[in-house]
Design a protein around this motif. Structure first.
Motif, PDB file in Angstrom:
ATOM      1  N   LEU A  50      34.353  19.192 -15.777  1.00  0.00           N
ATOM      2  CA  LEU A  50      35.097  19.841 -14.366  1.00  0.00           C
ATOM      3  C   LEU A  50      34.182  19.258 -13.215  1.00  0.00           C
ATOM      4  CD1 LEU A  50      34.055  23.945 -14.450  1.00  0.00           C
ATOM      5  CD2 LEU A  50      36.610  22.803 -14.002  1.00  0.00           C
ATOM      6  N   LYS A  51      32.966  18.498 -13.968  1.00  0.00           N
ATOM      7  CA  LYS A  51      31.991  17.668 -13.277  1.00  0.00           C
ATOM      8  C   LYS A  51      32.974  16.024 -13.284  1.00  0.00           C
ATOM      9  CE  LYS A  51      27.798  19.124 -15.317  1.00  0.00           C
ATOM     10  NZ  LYS A  51      26.254  18.188 -15.985  1.00  0.00           N
ATOM     11  N   ARG A  52      33.764  15.962 -13.880  1.00  0.00           N
ATOM     12  CA  ARG A  52      34.798  14.557 -14.227  1.00  0.00           C
ATOM     13  C   ARG A  52      35.878  14.074 -13.135  1.00  0.00           C
ATOM     14  NH1 ARG A  52      34.011  14.503 -19.174  1.00  0.00           N
ATOM     15  NH2 ARG A  52      35.838  15.837 -19.838  1.00  0.00           N
ATOM     16  N   ARG A  53      36.371  16.217 -12.665  1.00  0.00           N
ATOM     17  CA  ARG A  53      37.304  15.861 -12.043  1.00  0.00           C
ATOM     18  C   ARG A  53      36.756  16.313 -10.672  1.00  0.00           C
ATOM     19  NH1 ARG A  53      42.522  18.834 -14.184  1.00  0.00           N
ATOM     20  NH2 ARG A  53      41.976  18.760 -16.769  1.00  0.00           N
ATOM     21  N   ALA A  54      35.365  16.392 -10.578  1.00  0.00           N
ATOM     22  CA  ALA A  54      34.712  16.925  -9.323  1.00  0.00           C
ATOM     23  C   ALA A  54      34.283  15.392  -8.399  1.00  0.00           C
ATOM     24  CB  ALA A  54      33.691  17.549  -8.845  1.00  0.00           C
ATOM     25  N   ALA A  55      33.882  14.588  -9.135  1.00  0.00           N
ATOM     26  CA  ALA A  55      33.417  12.861  -8.847  1.00  0.00           C
ATOM     27  C   ALA A  55      34.515  12.481  -8.451  1.00  0.00           C
ATOM     28  CB  ALA A  55      32.768  12.458 -10.390  1.00  0.00           C
ATOM     29  N   LYS A  56      35.794  12.546  -9.105  1.00  0.00           N
ATOM     30  CA  LYS A  56      37.279  12.391  -8.783  1.00  0.00           C
ATOM     31  C   LYS A  56      37.235  12.739  -7.187  1.00  0.00           C
ATOM     32  CE  LYS A  56      40.834  10.607 -11.832  1.00  0.00           C
ATOM     33  NZ  LYS A  56      41.379  11.621 -12.773  1.00  0.00           N
ATOM     34  N   LEU A  57      37.248  14.122  -7.295  1.00  0.00           N
ATOM     35  CA  LEU A  57      37.744  14.382  -5.256  1.00  0.00           C
ATOM     36  C   LEU A  57      36.206  14.140  -4.736  1.00  0.00           C
ATOM     37  CD1 LEU A  57      38.473  17.840  -6.714  1.00  0.00           C
ATOM     38  CD2 LEU A  57      40.404  16.187  -5.705  1.00  0.00           C
ATOM     39  N   MET A  58      35.321  13.956  -4.715  1.00  0.00           N
ATOM     40  CA  MET A  58      34.030  13.838  -4.037  1.00  0.00           C
ATOM     41  C   MET A  58      34.640  12.171  -3.939  1.00  0.00           C
ATOM     42  SD  MET A  58      31.202  16.330  -5.287  1.00  0.00           S
ATOM     43  CE  MET A  58      31.714  17.603  -5.087  1.00  0.00           C
ATOM     44  N   ASP A  59      35.038  11.394  -5.064  1.00  0.00           N
ATOM     45  CA  ASP A  59      34.526  10.256  -5.121  1.00  0.00           C
ATOM     46  C   ASP A  59      32.928   9.417  -5.013  1.00  0.00           C
ATOM     47  OD1 ASP A  59      35.879   7.838  -5.523  1.00  0.00           O
ATOM     48  OD2 ASP A  59      35.019   7.288  -3.032  1.00  0.00           O
ATOM     49  N   ILE A  60      32.981   9.583  -5.772  1.00  0.00           N
ATOM     50  CA  ILE A  60      30.996   9.953  -6.454  1.00  0.00           C
ATOM     51  C   ILE A  60      31.183   9.112  -7.786  1.00  0.00           C
ATOM     52  CG2 ILE A  60      30.541  10.700  -4.304  1.00  0.00           C
ATOM     53  CD1 ILE A  60      29.429  13.367  -6.026  1.00  0.00           C
ATOM     54  N   ASP A  61      29.990   8.330  -8.452  1.00  0.00           N
ATOM     55  CA  ASP A  61      29.683   8.932  -9.964  1.00  0.00           C
ATOM     56  C   ASP A  61      30.201  10.061 -10.454  1.00  0.00           C
ATOM     57  OD1 ASP A  61      29.777   6.464 -12.241  1.00  0.00           O
ATOM     58  OD2 ASP A  61      27.799   6.886 -12.283  1.00  0.00           O
ATOM     59  N   VAL A  62      30.537  10.069 -11.563  1.00  0.00           N
ATOM     60  CA  VAL A  62      30.271  11.690 -12.406  1.00  0.00           C
ATOM     61  C   VAL A  62      28.621  11.875 -12.546  1.00  0.00           C
ATOM     62  CG1 VAL A  62      30.456  10.614 -14.738  1.00  0.00           C
ATOM     63  CG2 VAL A  62      30.872  12.709 -13.789  1.00  0.00           C
ATOM     64  N   GLU A  63      27.720  11.056 -12.692  1.00  0.00           N
ATOM     65  CA  GLU A  63      26.544  11.564 -13.766  1.00  0.00           C
ATOM     66  C   GLU A  63      25.880  12.323 -12.089  1.00  0.00           C
ATOM     67  OE1 GLU A  63      27.760   8.144 -14.630  1.00  0.00           O
ATOM     68  OE2 GLU A  63      27.664   9.135 -16.167  1.00  0.00           O
TER      69      GLU A  63
ATOM     70  N   ASP B  26      24.997  27.303 -10.756  1.00  0.00           N
ATOM     71  CA  ASP B  26      26.142  29.098 -10.023  1.00  0.00           C
ATOM     72  C   ASP B  26      27.763  28.521  -9.494  1.00  0.00           C
ATOM     73  OD1 ASP B  26      24.180  29.646  -9.755  1.00  0.00           O
ATOM     74  OD2 ASP B  26      22.513  29.869  -7.879  1.00  0.00           O
ATOM     75  N   GLY B  27      28.387  28.259 -10.796  1.00  0.00           N
ATOM     76  CA  GLY B  27      29.392  28.290 -10.111  1.00  0.00           C
ATOM     77  C   GLY B  27      30.393  27.074  -9.684  1.00  0.00           C
ATOM     78  N   GLN B  28      29.555  26.127  -8.714  1.00  0.00           N
ATOM     79  CA  GLN B  28      29.506  24.794  -8.252  1.00  0.00           C
ATOM     80  C   GLN B  28      29.631  23.786  -8.376  1.00  0.00           C
ATOM     81  OE1 GLN B  28      30.247  26.573  -3.604  1.00  0.00           O
ATOM     82  NE2 GLN B  28      28.060  26.365  -4.785  1.00  0.00           N
ATOM     83  N   ALA B  29      30.661  22.694  -8.494  1.00  0.00           N
ATOM     84  CA  ALA B  29      30.206  21.068  -8.510  1.00  0.00           C
ATOM     85  C   ALA B  29      28.745  20.758  -7.420  1.00  0.00           C
ATOM     86  CB  ALA B  29      31.281  20.486  -8.726  1.00  0.00           C
ATOM     87  N   VAL B  30      28.279  20.201  -7.642  1.00  0.00           N
ATOM     88  CA  VAL B  30      27.055  19.441  -6.437  1.00  0.00           C
ATOM     89  C   VAL B  30      27.108  18.268  -6.669  1.00  0.00           C
ATOM     90  CG1 VAL B  30      25.099  20.613  -5.466  1.00  0.00           C
ATOM     91  CG2 VAL B  30      26.418  22.076  -6.648  1.00  0.00           C
TER      92      VAL B  30
ATOM     93  N   ARG C 254      38.420  26.261  -6.294  1.00  0.00           N
ATOM     94  CA  ARG C 254      38.996  24.686  -5.279  1.00  0.00           C
ATOM     95  C   ARG C 254      39.454  23.790  -6.846  1.00  0.00           C
ATOM     96  NH1 ARG C 254      39.951  23.162  -1.310  1.00  0.00           N
ATOM     97  NH2 ARG C 254      39.821  21.136  -0.478  1.00  0.00           N
ATOM     98  N   LEU C 255      38.814  23.800  -7.877  1.00  0.00           N
ATOM     99  CA  LEU C 255      38.965  23.199  -8.381  1.00  0.00           C
ATOM    100  C   LEU C 255      40.274  22.885  -9.741  1.00  0.00           C
ATOM    101  CD1 LEU C 255      35.183  21.732 -10.113  1.00  0.00           C
ATOM    102  CD2 LEU C 255      36.445  20.279  -8.903  1.00  0.00           C
ATOM    103  N   ALA C 256      40.530  23.916  -9.800  1.00  0.00           N
ATOM    104  CA  ALA C 256      41.785  24.836 -10.639  1.00  0.00           C
ATOM    105  C   ALA C 256      42.893  24.675  -9.723  1.00  0.00           C
ATOM    106  CB  ALA C 256      41.635  26.697 -10.722  1.00  0.00           C
ATOM    107  N   ARG C 257      42.353  25.164  -8.660  1.00  0.00           N
ATOM    108  CA  ARG C 257      43.720  24.698  -7.711  1.00  0.00           C
ATOM    109  C   ARG C 257      44.464  23.198  -7.317  1.00  0.00           C
ATOM    110  NH1 ARG C 257      41.355  28.163  -4.636  1.00  0.00           N
ATOM    111  NH2 ARG C 257      40.742  26.861  -2.619  1.00  0.00           N
ATOM    112  N   LYS C 258      43.029  22.482  -7.824  1.00  0.00           N
ATOM    113  CA  LYS C 258      42.995  20.821  -7.360  1.00  0.00           C
ATOM    114  C   LYS C 258      43.718  20.402  -8.913  1.00  0.00           C
ATOM    115  CE  LYS C 258      42.171  19.650  -3.195  1.00  0.00           C
ATOM    116  NZ  LYS C 258      42.820  19.362  -2.418  1.00  0.00           N
ATOM    117  N   ALA C 259      43.934  21.403  -9.942  1.00  0.00           N
ATOM    118  CA  ALA C 259      43.912  20.810 -11.153  1.00  0.00           C
ATOM    119  C   ALA C 259      44.620  19.425 -11.639  1.00  0.00           C
ATOM    120  CB  ALA C 259      43.752  21.867 -12.060  1.00  0.00           C
ATOM    121  N   GLY C 260      46.058  19.978 -11.177  1.00  0.00           N
ATOM    122  CA  GLY C 260      46.958  19.216 -10.931  1.00  0.00           C
ATOM    123  C   GLY C 260      46.969  17.695 -10.692  1.00  0.00           C
ATOM    124  N   ALA C 261      45.874  17.260 -10.169  1.00  0.00           N
ATOM    125  CA  ALA C 261      45.808  16.115  -8.975  1.00  0.00           C
ATOM    126  C   ALA C 261      44.963  15.741  -9.846  1.00  0.00           C
ATOM    127  CB  ALA C 261      45.413  16.357  -7.571  1.00  0.00           C
TER     128      ALA C 261
END
Lengths: 158, 759
Positions: free
Chosen positions: B546-559, B565-569, B583-590
């Protein structure tokens, strides 16, 4: 030869065929697939098959299917109403009063019968009323507490 | 994360409603006997009328000719099997013996052993067909007595069985299958230093686990050699591997779907019906349902071992225990393999005493092959050890809890079987017991009090878990251990805690043998610890993804991404909106496809559990009957994931032990026929027999689990037999010399002992 029997089960007219030797618990489970009624012994010792027969609490394994002609049978499947659990069911869950859960349907039917007879039972009365319902998992503590708690909810509702 | 206080947790430690609850209180949940298939027929077992006999011939022709009879099975339908033990699941199994226990070969070794089976279009036809099977037996003398079985002139159950000992196999055939020894220090030196020595022998009968649900299964075979099984058990992977071995098939040809289990207590860690149903189904070309009746459950499944345990303890006058010796004999039933080893491991483990010697014997008799029963072997040996320690306390005039505290193991103490203890809660439990109001309360006339402690080591073994995230962002948590007492609830709590999402976003389910990785049985108090551990690991794997995918969507480094609390911050200065699981689940396909994570483990670091009981009884001196007046049970749970279900284990285990102490016993006649095979005469405790069971959960976190969990299912049955026995001896005024040493403490025995004491 199979006999044609007409009954009312959980307020619905139900007809079935059964052999003269078949118990009511067997008819409910095997012929009507009402498997909420459990069989732990088929000798009337464990209470898992408790049902109401014309408003009397019985072990359905000790009643013959053919005996129930014209009678009204209430099983555990009829206790919850339209997606709303009965207070006894709710309290059993709140108190974590089941572990494996196989005795639970019998406890629900039996405890409901008690609280319909006696709205404010003592702990001792609940213990003796449920003495015919074996539970091997819980040591009964949480079951007794749940039934006493349900009794107070039902008194408030009344 | 270990060492956190409970307030740091959001979900674990709360008393949530179990996810499978509504289905279980409404009767909707499907247990072993609640499953039906189209075209299904019914199988019944022909059982031995003799406790010991040679099978000369079996003639099934008349039965097979009956209208409605579709197939018959005997041991000739089972593949040949080599004798010899191999490790399987929780312990060692000899598949030749196992096969004979499923369908007898050559000999029958207990009354009720399966000899043949019939499938017919109705249960009634199947039953009457059993009467048409003709078995010619040569009757042999049954071996029923645990002491007599060991004598050199005793009839033998197995002509090729010699005694396996520490120095290899014996030469002459014997009913003693195995002898073992554990020791440390020097007991002879220890006893020579002792100021007081007590030696006493305690006896317990065969007892049954007494689960309310009889064994049941439906088995369907097909033309491509595939087998589908629906059954209740303590492990559907266990059912699969045992069936495969007994039928000489590959496990991939067998799929087992678990149904709800109506109690097991160890008794459903083996199989009886499933291989037989498979043979009947294959021959009949129809699905076969088999359900035992209660009498069959008593005569031919389980039970727990009867025991003879001699214990000798020596102590200094200040209460320090300096020598402990035990000689443990356990009944294996018809085939070797009693829980001798765990019995030996547990007997003295609560004590630091430097000099210990424990010997064990595994003895076969013409009674049903024993199965695991909750802390197998430990309650029997604790009965003797804890009663003798109580006698020592009385001799020395030291409070029995103080005596135990003086000698109790703690972190760093060695065990007789090897490892040193990490953090454990025995002293904490004893200290709580001593200050409990129950312990200070006064006793009335004819009342007595007993205390005892108990130990079970707990196991880890193999577990797998998978978490699938739905398109809506909910977590389906799949594990592979049958839920025998609320484990779905504990899995959901641990998943919620790990993922940081609310409990109602979690759906815990039990996968079949083909939809989740392998899992060992629900036994050894391992499920919440080991399968829970796999759930936590799977959640950690998921969070990494989830962190990897969030990093992709946020366009930031995964680290830079944190899961809070259930969110990528993202760090606040980057001004990125947090991404929720939904939200990450809805974007999973992308971001790489559906969200799923799996973890497996061979769980190490199972934390042992200690329990302490205080039990008060009142003896009716007119009738000898014993009334249990007050019970307080204390136990180290490590971390109670769901406190109510931990309390439930403590209460249920205590009550099983009380039943074992006071009522329960297999009664055999001289022919080896059990005379009380029903719940009327084999009397398990009723609601009206008992008081409330007060519980005190001690939480000393297990360093081997992320949340500190210890198994809690088995330790609760270890102390009560000794506590009750000590209490009854106290109530009749035995002082420091217990007269009642043989269970069950039936009214006749109690009255007899009380009258003797009164002279």
């Amino acid at each position: 030869m199979a006999t044609h029997v007409k009954t009312t089960i959980n307020n619905e007219a139900v007809e079935f065929l059964c052999e003269p030797h078949e118990s009511l618990s067997s008819v409910l489970r095997e012929r009507l697939h009402l498997t909420g009624t459990k069989e732990g012994c088929t000798t009337g010792d464990c209470g898992a098959c408790s049902v109401m027969l014309d408003d009397r609490l019985v072990c359905s394994c000790l009643v013959l299917g053919v005996e129930t002609e014209g009678m009204s049978i209430d099983t555990v499947e009829g206790v919850a109403k339209a997606d709303k659990l009965h207070p006894i069911q709710e309290k059993l869950l709140e108190h974590a009063a089941l572990q494996c859960g196989i005795c639970t349907p019998g406890i629900v039917v039996s405890a409901k019968a008690l609280l319909e007879k006696k709205a404010d039972p003592t702990e001792e009365e609940v213990r003796f009323w449920l003495a015919g319902n074996l539970c091997r998992c819980t040591g009964y503590d949480k079951i007794i507490r749940a039934v006493l708690d349900a009794a107070s909810v039902l008194r408030e509702e009344a | 994360m270990s060492g956190q206080t409970s307030s740091e947790y959001k979900y674990i430690g709360t008393r949530s409603i179990r996810p499978d609850g509504a289905d279980k209180v409404t009767g909707r949940a499907n247990y072993g006997a609640d499953f039906f298939l189209p075209g299904m027929v019914h199988g019944k077992i022909l059982r031995s009328p003799l406790a010991h006999a040679k099978i000369l011939s079996i003639d099934v022709s008349a039965a097979l000719a009956m209208p409605g009879v579709l197939s018959i099975a005997t041991s000739e339908d089972l593949p040949d099997m080599n004798a010899g033990t191999e490790s399987a699941g929780e312990g060692e199994v000899d598949f030749y013996d196992f096969s004979c226990n499923v369908l007898a070969r050559e000999k029958v070794l207990y009354h009720g052993q399966a000899v043949a089976a019939v499938a017919a279009t109705s249960e009634a036809i199947a039953r009457s067909a059993l009467d048409k099977i003709v078995v010619d037996y040569e009757e042999l003398t049954p071996v029923l007595d645990l002491l007599g079985a060991q004598k050199s002139d005793s009839p033998l159950l197995h002509k090729n069985q010699t005694t396996e000992g520490p120095k290899g196999k014996g030469k002459t055939p014997s009913n003693i299958a195995k002898q073992m020894m554990l020791a440390r220090g020097n007991v002879d030196e220890g006893f020579s230093e002792a100021d007081v020595v007590v030696e006493k022998t305690f006896i317990s009968p065969i007892v049954h686990q007494g689960y309310i649900e009889p064994h049941a299964c439906v088995v369907r075979t097909n033309e491509s050699n595939q087998i589908d099984v629906w059954c209740s058990s303590q492990g559907h992977f266990m059912v699969r591997s045992f069936m495969a071995r007994l039928l000489a098939m590959d496990v991939s040809n067998i799929k087992v779907t678990p149904l709800e289990i109506g109690g097991g207590f160890g008794g459903k860690t083996v199989i009886y019906l499933e291989p037989v149903a498979a043979i009947l189904s294959r021959k009949a070309g129809r699905p076969v349902k088999m359900v035992m009746d209660r009498e069959e459950v008593f005569r031919a499944t389980g039970p727990g071992s009867s025991s003879i345990v001699k214990v000798k303890v020596g102590a200094k006058s200040d209460g320090r225990i300096v020598a402990m010796e035990a000689d443990i004999t356990l009944n294996a039933g018809a085939f070797k393999g009693s829980p001798m080893m765990p019995s030996m491991m547990c007997v003295f483990t609560p004590y630091t005493c430097p000099n210990m010697k424990v010997t064990g014997k595994d003895v076969v008799t013409n009674t049903p092959k024993v199965a695991a029963y909750r802390a197998p072997g430990a309650p029997q040996s604790h009965l003797a050890a804890e009663c003798v320690v109580n006698e020592i306390a009385k001799r020395l005039n030291i409070d029995p809890i103080d005596l135990r505290l003086l000698n109790a193991v703690d972190e760093g103490s060695p065990t007789i079987y090897g490892p040193k203890f990490k953090a454990i809660g025995l002293k904490a439990a004893l200290t709580e017991a001593r200050s409990h109001p129950h312990y200070a309360s006064a006793l009335s006339d004819n009342q007595g009090r007993g205390v005892a402690c108990g130990f079970w080591f707990n196991v880890g073994l193999q577990s797998s878990a998978t978490i699938n995230i739905t398109e809506s962002g909910k977590a389906v948590v799949i594990t592979g251990n049958p839920d025998i007492g609320g484990s779905r609830a504990s899995m959901a709590l641990m998943a919620a805690e790990s993922l940081g999402i609310p409990l109602d976003q979690i759906k815990p389910i039990i996968g079949d043998t083909e939809s989740v990785g392998y899992n060992d049985v629900t036994g050894g108090s391992r499920t919440t610890f080991a399968s829970g551990g796999a759930v936590i690991k799977a959640a950690e794997n998921l969070i990494q993804d989830l962190k990897r995918r969030a990093a992709k969507l946020m366009d930031i480094d995964v680290e830079l991404v944190q899961w809070i609390d259930g969110q990528a911050v993202a760090p606040a200065d980057l001004d990125k909106k947090p991404l929720s699981l939904a939200r990450l689940a809805r974007k999973a396909g992308a971001t790489g496809g559906p969200l799923t994570a799996t973890a497996t483990q061979t769980a190490r670091g199972a934390g042992p559990s200690f329990a302490v009981n205080i039990i008060d009884v009142e003896v009716d001196k007119e009738t000898g009957s014993v009334d249990v007046k007050r019970v307080t049970v204390l136990q180290d749970a490590g971390k109670a994931i769901h406190p109510s279900y931990v309390e439930g284990q403590m209460q249920g285990g205590a009550v099983q032990g009380i039943g074992w102490a006071l009522n329960e016993e297999f009664v055999y006649n001289e022919k080896g026929v059990m005379e009380n095979p029903g719940f009327l005469d084999y009397r398990i405790p009723l609601a009206s027999d008992l008081p409330m069971i007060d519980t005190v959960i001690i939480e000393v976190p297990n360093p081997g689990h992320p949340y500190g969990v210890r198994g809690v299912g088995e330790a609760p049955i270890c102390p009560p037999m000794a506590a009750v026995t000590s209490a009854v001896n106290d109530a009749i005024g035995c002082g420091a010399d217990f007269q009642l040493t043989e269970l069950p403490l039936s009214p006749v025995k109690v009255l007899d002992a009380a009258e003797k004491l009164m002279g």
